[in-house]
Design an enzyme around this catalytic site. Structure first.
Site, PDB file in Angstrom:
ATOM      1  N   TYR A 116       0.800  -1.227   0.000  1.00 18.15           N
ATOM      2  CA  TYR A 116       0.000   0.000   0.000  1.00 18.15           C
ATOM      3  C   TYR A 116       0.836   1.282   0.000  1.00 18.15           C
ATOM      4  O   TYR A 116       0.273   2.375   0.097  1.00 18.15           O
ATOM      5  CB  TYR A 116      -0.946   0.014   1.212  1.00 18.15           C
ATOM      6  N   LYS A 142       3.575 -15.060   3.832  1.00 15.89           N
ATOM      7  CA  LYS A 142       3.935 -15.888   2.675  1.00 15.89           C
ATOM      8  C   LYS A 142       5.470 -15.911   2.615  1.00 15.89           C
ATOM      9  O   LYS A 142       6.078 -15.551   1.601  1.00 15.89           O
ATOM     10  CB  LYS A 142       3.293 -15.270   1.409  1.00 15.89           C
ATOM     11  N   ASP A 194      -2.201 -18.540   1.801  1.00 10.44           N
ATOM     12  CA  ASP A 194      -3.103 -19.322   0.947  1.00 10.44           C
ATOM     13  C   ASP A 194      -3.848 -20.386   1.758  1.00 10.44           C
ATOM     14  O   ASP A 194      -5.061 -20.563   1.637  1.00 10.44           O
ATOM     15  CB  ASP A 194      -2.365 -19.932  -0.262  1.00 10.44           C
ATOM     16  N   ASP A 225      -6.460  -7.111   4.029  1.00 10.31           N
ATOM     17  CA  ASP A 225      -7.564  -6.541   3.250  1.00 10.31           C
ATOM     18  C   ASP A 225      -8.388  -7.667   2.635  1.00 10.31           C
ATOM     19  O   ASP A 225      -9.619  -7.703   2.753  1.00 10.31           O
ATOM     20  CB  ASP A 225      -6.991  -5.630   2.155  1.00 10.31           C
ATOM     21  N   ASP A 228     -12.377  -9.339   3.944  1.00  9.00           N
ATOM     22  CA  ASP A 228     -13.590  -9.457   3.117  1.00  9.00           C
ATOM     23  C   ASP A 228     -14.062 -10.906   3.089  1.00  9.00           C
ATOM     24  O   ASP A 228     -15.246 -11.196   3.241  1.00  9.00           O
ATOM     25  CB  ASP A 228     -13.322  -9.008   1.669  1.00  9.00           C
TER      26      ASP A 228
HETATM   27  C1  IPM Z   1     -10.720  -1.387   2.964  1.00 13.96           C
HETATM   28  C2  IPM Z   1     -10.767  -0.882   1.529  1.00 13.96           C
HETATM   29  C3  IPM Z   1      -9.556  -0.010   1.224  1.00 13.96           C
HETATM   30  C4  IPM Z   1      -8.291  -0.881   1.358  1.00 13.96           C
HETATM   31  C5  IPM Z   1      -9.598   0.652  -0.165  1.00 13.96           C
HETATM   32  C6  IPM Z   1     -10.852   1.470  -0.347  1.00 13.96           C
HETATM   33  C7  IPM Z   1      -8.390   1.490  -0.421  1.00 13.96           C
HETATM   34  O1  IPM Z   1     -10.858  -1.950   0.641  1.00 13.96           O
HETATM   35  O2  IPM Z   1     -10.744  -0.560   3.882  1.00 13.96           O
HETATM   36  O3  IPM Z   1     -10.685  -2.598   3.160  1.00 13.96           O
HETATM   37  O4  IPM Z   1      -7.876  -1.538   0.390  1.00 13.96           O
HETATM   38  O5  IPM Z   1      -7.735  -0.897   2.441  1.00 13.96           O
HETATM   39 MN    MN Z   2     -10.999  -3.899   1.623  1.00 10.83          MN
END
Ligand code: IPM
Ligand code: MN
Ligand code: NAD
Length: 336
Positions: free
Chosen positions: A124, A171, A205, A229, A233
């Site tokens: 990042y 990793k 993984d 990240d 999700d």
């Molecule tokens: C999150 C989002 C951000 C990230 C994006 C919007 C830059 O996906 O907060 O998880 O990748 O961290």
């Molecule tokens: Mn995200």
């Protein structure tokens, strides 16, 4: 007096943040709230995604609630996602992302895990360049200092949660220098803190597969920025999806609560945005930044009761208004 800087941002950020603010006002009647701008809309209007004034207000308040920002998928000169700028400029170097089962909406009971994500570096740092017209290069930065900060926060949280297991996710088989430094530094800090016996590790993984197969076997996961990240999700599936996934951007003496979801352009303005992730993010601010455990639990209980009574969420008919009213009336009763 406690102060809160609210940054609604773009899309459904504008719909969900007022609900979380209303919840905080019930719990903290003296809370002083200021609003600040950031995001794509702000960039289009003012030529700047995060105005200096927003950073000043955040620093002054020490606590913030962020909605969501929209980013175009192609590079726009001068634009960078506002949330990345806020994390970087405000030294919000750790991101806390809990995932737990909720009644009626979770595919399985018994999941209760927390992902601690490094929030300032890794891939990042935004250092990408074209080495030639046919080759793009991205740099990944891992520093001892950032890993130490992350591991210290992990130790703090592990004690609060009475964690049995801390899993370092990396990793290092492919990235022995960056991931190796991450793993060894985190291990050293956790050992120093007397938590060495509890430390375990996984390649990212395999961790992804196990988060799908046996999420209930994980407790506290500690990982680098991009892995965190993606895994957060994925893991949010177990809480009922992105609309229920909260997070806290966590610095020293400053924190910014942020639902994991984005600006959801497909439903923005339709009144169907679910405010639960924003409400649960506010609970993280209460618990981890203001150290108000009782208030945090109270807010989570209001969400839980609402979901219990509603027998889950009907994605066809659910409206921001209905969920807000359902949670806030229960919070009012619980807090009395
Ligand atoms: C999150 C989002 C951000 C990230 C994006 C919007 C830059 O996906 O907060 O998880 O990748 O961290
Ligand atoms: Mn995200
Ligand atoms: P998204 O999270 O905005 O939406 C993914 C899907 O989940 C959509 O179908 C959306 O309708 C649904 N959804 C998300 N939150 C919801 C909620 N609270 N209630 C009901 N449904 C919800 O992800 P995306 O579509 O990949 O990204 C859209 C924009 O948001 C992009 O510009 C992206 O860069 C940005 N984004 C911002 C953040 C952030 O600000 N923290 C996080 C992720 C994505």
């Amino acid at each position: 007096m406690r102060k809160l800087c609210v940054i609604p941002g773009d899309g459904i950020g504008v719909d969900v943040t007022p609900v979380a603010v209303a919840a905080l006002r019930i719990l903290l009647p003296d809370l002083q709230v200021v609003e600040a701008q950031a995001g794509w809309g702000c960039f289009v209007e003012h030529g700047c995604a995060v105005p200096e004034r927003t950073l000043e207000l955040m620093r002054d308040c020490g606590a913030g609630l962020f909605g969501a920002v929209q980013s175009p998928a192609h590079a726009v000169p001068g634009y960078r996602s506002a949330i990345l700028t806020l994390r970087q400029q405000l030294d919000l170097s750790v991101n806390l992302r809990p995932v737990r089962s909720w009644p009626g909406i979770s595919p399985r009971p018994g999941v209760d895990l927390l992902i601690l994500r490094e929030n300032s570096e890794g891939l990042y740092i935004g250092r990408e360049h074209m080495a030639s017209p046919d080759q793009a290069i991205a740099e990944r930065q891992i520093s001892r200092q950032a890993c130490e900060t992350l591991a210290q926060r992990a130790a703090e949280v592990a004690r609060q949660r009475r964690s049995k297991r801390i899993t370092l996710v990396h990793k290092a088989n492919v990235l022995p220098l960056t991931c190796g430094l991450f793993r060894d530094t985190c291990r050293a800090v956790l050992e120093e803190q007397g938590l060495g016996e509890q430390v375990d590790e996984r390649l990212v993984d395999v961790a992804a597969l196990q988060l799908v197969e046996q999420p209930q076997n994980f407790d506290l996961l500690v990982t680098t920025n991009l892995f965190g990240d993606i895994l957060s999700d994925l893991a949010s599936y177990w809480s009922g999806g992105l609309a229920t996934a909260p997070s806290l951007n966590w610095g020293k003496g400053i924190a910014l609560a942020e639902p994991v979801h984005g600006s959801a352009p497909d439903i923005a303005g339709s009144g169907r945005a679910n405010p639960i992730a924003a409400l649960l993010s506010a609970a993280l601010l209460l618990r981890h930044h203001w150290q108000l455990e009782e208030e945090a639990t109270c807010l989570e209980s209001a969400v839980e009761r609402f979901l219990n009574d509603a027998q889950g969420l009907d994605h066809g008919t659910q409206t921001t208004e209905r969920v807000a009213q359902g949670v806030l009336t229960r919070l009012d009763l619980l807090h009395r």
